[in-house]
Design a protein around this motif. Sequence first.
Motif, PDB file in Angstrom:
ATOM      1  N   UNK A 170       0.817  -1.223   0.000  1.00 17.47           N
ATOM      2  CA  UNK A 170       0.000   0.000   0.000  1.00 17.47           C
ATOM      3  C   UNK A 170       0.850   1.273   0.000  1.00 17.47           C
ATOM      4  N   UNK A 171       2.103   1.174   0.457  1.00 16.98           N
ATOM      5  CA  UNK A 171       2.940   2.377   0.581  1.00 16.98           C
ATOM      6  C   UNK A 171       3.976   2.495  -0.536  1.00 16.98           C
ATOM      7  N   UNK A 172       3.797   1.713  -1.587  1.00 22.38           N
ATOM      8  CA  UNK A 172       4.693   1.834  -2.741  1.00 22.38           C
ATOM      9  C   UNK A 172       3.854   2.236  -3.943  1.00 22.38           C
ATOM     10  N   UNK A 173       4.204   3.359  -4.550  1.00 27.96           N
ATOM     11  CA  UNK A 173       3.446   3.813  -5.714  1.00 27.96           C
ATOM     12  C   UNK A 173       3.444   5.332  -5.803  1.00 27.96           C
ATOM     13  N   UNK A 174       2.446   5.872  -6.467  1.00 27.66           N
ATOM     14  CA  UNK A 174       2.385   7.316  -6.696  1.00 27.66           C
ATOM     15  C   UNK A 174       1.911   8.043  -5.445  1.00 27.66           C
ATOM     16  N   UNK A 175       2.153   9.359  -5.429  1.00 22.11           N
ATOM     17  CA  UNK A 175       1.690  10.181  -4.311  1.00 22.11           C
ATOM     18  C   UNK A 175       0.180  10.026  -4.140  1.00 22.11           C
ATOM     19  N   UNK A 176      -0.520   9.996  -5.275  1.00 22.01           N
ATOM     20  CA  UNK A 176      -1.977   9.862  -5.241  1.00 22.01           C
ATOM     21  C   UNK A 176      -2.432   8.556  -4.612  1.00 22.01           C
ATOM     22  N   UNK A 177      -1.842   7.475  -5.107  1.00 23.15           N
ATOM     23  CA  UNK A 177      -2.305   6.158  -4.669  1.00 23.15           C
ATOM     24  C   UNK A 177      -1.766   5.769  -3.302  1.00 23.15           C
ATOM     25  N   UNK A 178      -0.508   6.124  -3.013  1.00 17.37           N
ATOM     26  CA  UNK A 178       0.127   5.614  -1.794  1.00 17.37           C
ATOM     27  C   UNK A 178       0.205   6.647  -0.671  1.00 17.37           C
ATOM     28  N   UNK A 179      -0.102   7.895  -0.970  1.00 23.48           N
ATOM     29  CA  UNK A 179      -0.201   8.902   0.087  1.00 23.48           C
ATOM     30  C   UNK A 179       1.132   9.416   0.623  1.00 23.48           C
ATOM     31  N   UNK A 180       1.039  10.229   1.673  1.00 26.74           N
ATOM     32  CA  UNK A 180       2.222  10.897   2.216  1.00 26.74           C
ATOM     33  C   UNK A 180       3.178   9.950   2.934  1.00 26.74           C
ATOM     34  N   UNK A 181       2.662   8.827   3.398  1.00 24.66           N
ATOM     35  CA  UNK A 181       3.526   7.877   4.094  1.00 24.66           C
ATOM     36  C   UNK A 181       4.251   6.929   3.142  1.00 24.66           C
ATOM     37  N   UNK A 182       4.086   7.171   1.841  1.00 28.82           N
ATOM     38  CA  UNK A 182       4.688   6.254   0.858  1.00 28.82           C
ATOM     39  C   UNK A 182       6.211   6.235   0.974  1.00 28.82           C
ATOM     40  N   UNK A 183       6.789   5.127   0.540  1.00 31.00           N
ATOM     41  CA  UNK A 183       8.241   5.079   0.417  1.00 31.00           C
ATOM     42  C   UNK A 183       8.659   5.927  -0.775  1.00 31.00           C
ATOM     43  N   UNK A 184       9.763   6.653  -0.602  1.00 31.70           N
ATOM     44  CA  UNK A 184      10.325   7.409  -1.725  1.00 31.70           C
ATOM     45  C   UNK A 184      11.235   6.521  -2.560  1.00 31.70           C
ATOM     46  N   UNK A 185      11.911   5.608  -1.876  1.00 29.33           N
ATOM     47  CA  UNK A 185      12.840   4.699  -2.556  1.00 29.33           C
ATOM     48  C   UNK A 185      12.693   3.282  -2.033  1.00 29.33           C
ATOM     49  N   UNK A 186      12.783   2.327  -2.951  1.00 31.95           N
ATOM     50  CA  UNK A 186      12.966   0.928  -2.570  1.00 31.95           C
ATOM     51  C   UNK A 186      14.266   0.479  -3.226  1.00 31.95           C
ATOM     52  N   UNK A 187      15.183  -0.074  -2.445  1.00 29.02           N
ATOM     53  CA  UNK A 187      16.432  -0.624  -2.996  1.00 29.02           C
ATOM     54  C   UNK A 187      16.429  -2.132  -2.843  1.00 29.02           C
ATOM     55  N   UNK A 188      16.750  -2.818  -3.925  1.00 26.75           N
ATOM     56  CA  UNK A 188      16.800  -4.279  -3.883  1.00 26.75           C
ATOM     57  C   UNK A 188      18.257  -4.717  -4.028  1.00 26.75           C
ATOM     58  N   UNK A 189      18.796  -5.324  -2.974  1.00 26.27           N
ATOM     59  CA  UNK A 189      20.192  -5.770  -2.996  1.00 26.27           C
ATOM     60  C   UNK A 189      20.265  -7.198  -3.558  1.00 26.27           C
ATOM     61  N   UNK A 190      20.840  -7.328  -4.754  1.00 24.09           N
ATOM     62  CA  UNK A 190      20.848  -8.613  -5.453  1.00 24.09           C
ATOM     63  C   UNK A 190      22.046  -9.477  -5.077  1.00 24.09           C
ATOM     64  N   UNK A 191      21.877 -10.812  -5.224  1.00 21.19           N
ATOM     65  CA  UNK A 191      23.015 -11.714  -5.025  1.00 21.19           C
ATOM     66  C   UNK A 191      23.965 -11.625  -6.229  1.00 21.19           C
ATOM     67  N   UNK A 192      25.184 -12.142  -6.089  1.00 24.48           N
ATOM     68  CA  UNK A 192      26.162 -12.054  -7.175  1.00 24.48           C
ATOM     69  C   UNK A 192      25.961 -13.139  -8.232  1.00 24.48           C
ATOM     70  N   UNK A 193      24.811 -13.154  -8.881  1.00 19.82           N
ATOM     71  CA  UNK A 193      24.558 -14.103  -9.965  1.00 19.82           C
ATOM     72  C   UNK A 193      23.414 -13.547 -10.789  1.00 19.82           C
ATOM     73  N   UNK A 194      23.187 -14.163 -11.941  1.00 21.95           N
ATOM     74  CA  UNK A 194      22.063 -13.706 -12.770  1.00 21.95           C
ATOM     75  C   UNK A 194      20.948 -14.743 -12.759  1.00 21.95           C
ATOM     76  N   UNK A 195      20.730 -15.368 -11.604  1.00 16.02           N
ATOM     77  CA  UNK A 195      19.702 -16.397 -11.473  1.00 16.02           C
ATOM     78  C   UNK A 195      18.305 -15.809 -11.292  1.00 16.02           C
ATOM     79  N   UNK A 196      17.408 -16.677 -10.796  1.00 12.76           N
ATOM     80  CA  UNK A 196      16.000 -16.325 -10.685  1.00 12.76           C
ATOM     81  C   UNK A 196      15.744 -15.191  -9.679  1.00 12.76           C
ATOM     82  N   UNK A 197      16.577 -15.097  -8.656  1.00  9.93           N
ATOM     83  CA  UNK A 197      16.388 -14.012  -7.685  1.00  9.93           C
ATOM     84  C   UNK A 197      16.667 -12.665  -8.344  1.00  9.93           C
ATOM     85  N   UNK A 198      17.822 -12.558  -9.002  1.00  7.48           N
ATOM     86  CA  UNK A 198      18.149 -11.297  -9.690  1.00  7.48           C
ATOM     87  C   UNK A 198      17.117 -11.005 -10.773  1.00  7.48           C
ATOM     88  N   UNK A 199      16.684 -12.046 -11.477  1.00  7.97           N
ATOM     89  CA  UNK A 199      15.661 -11.853 -12.518  1.00  7.97           C
ATOM     90  C   UNK A 199      14.387 -11.251 -11.919  1.00  7.97           C
TER      91      UNK A 199
END
Length: 320
Positions: A170-199
């Motif tokens: 609910x807190x990820x998206x546009x200002x309209x949809x997710x409101x003032x409490x929305x996250x500004x950034x989401x960072x995804x830390x990937x493993x060192x491979x190009x497998x299904x997780x990174x995909x």
Amino acid sequence: MSTSAPSAYRTAGELAAASTGLDDDTTPLARAAADTVLARQAAGQRPPLPRPERTRVMVVANQKGGVGKTTTTVNVAAALAQLGQRVLVIDLDPQGNASTALGVAHQRGVPSTYDALVDGEPLADVTTASPDLPLLHVVPATIDLAGAEIELVSVVARENRLRRAIAGHALIGSAEAAGDDRYDFVFIDCPPSLGLLTLNALVAGAEMLIPIQAEYYALEGLGQLIETVEMVRAHLNPGLAISTILVTMYDARTRLASGVAQEVRSHFGDQVLRTSIPRSVRVSEAPSYGQTVMTYDPASPGALSYLEAAREIARKGAPR
Ligand code: ADP
Ligand code: MG
């Protein structure tokens, strides 16, 4: 005495030294004092960063290990949180190094990325607060995630699991949809491979942040990453952009580092942040205290550089 090779790249620590007229002859104490002053100025005098219109989901990936993915994820995330942005870090590496550095529990049994990805638990239910920074939240990774790479193979829409988990928050998206409490950034830390997780990350994100270590083989292997990104764009996530490249572990005293940095820039142009991250012992010791360098030693050159990199990312805004 300065042995620096001439370079277009300067770390924030170097800029700090230059702007105070200090050089390597200055005592460490004087330098630390100057850094502290600069850090305070940095925090106090600059206007607050604008919030992005919608949550920017950034994938930190490079299938090479040890290039600074995790270090970059946690420090850029912490820096943005210190600058007033709301940030979520999703640890997608079974090693759980980002969870360790952010000081959150990640032993077996802790609600984690695995539960969201494999069991379809809502992301918000597996999110925890970071102990040091109120605006920074974390989805930890447990070792169970190692099995996900295999378990997901037989699952329907297996490359869409993370995208769906994020879309359902609910807190990820546009200002309209997710409101003032929305996250500004989401960072995804990937493993060192190009497998299904990174995909899964590449399908879920809108932007990529690729850390490149300033060393001889820096660009080797990037071809494979770019090919994967193009495949993902063609079939799974047409909007995916390589928005940000960050040169890490930069040693200004060597010609090699500046040569590599130049090469990276001539290859990627404006995608490369002007700030590079210096090699610094404070950066590497912070995780053993369950901290980022941003709280462990905020006046150190590594922390100042990550702060500046975070500002650049925020100011540049999302790619169009
Ligand atoms: P990755 O996630 O790509 O495998 P890490 O972020 O874990 O890479 O970094 C690999 C190693 O290099 C770690 O031990 C980390 O502490 C160290 N390291 C990363 N950035 C720096 C830096 N700027 N200065 C010194 N050591 C660093
Ligand atoms: Mg890592």
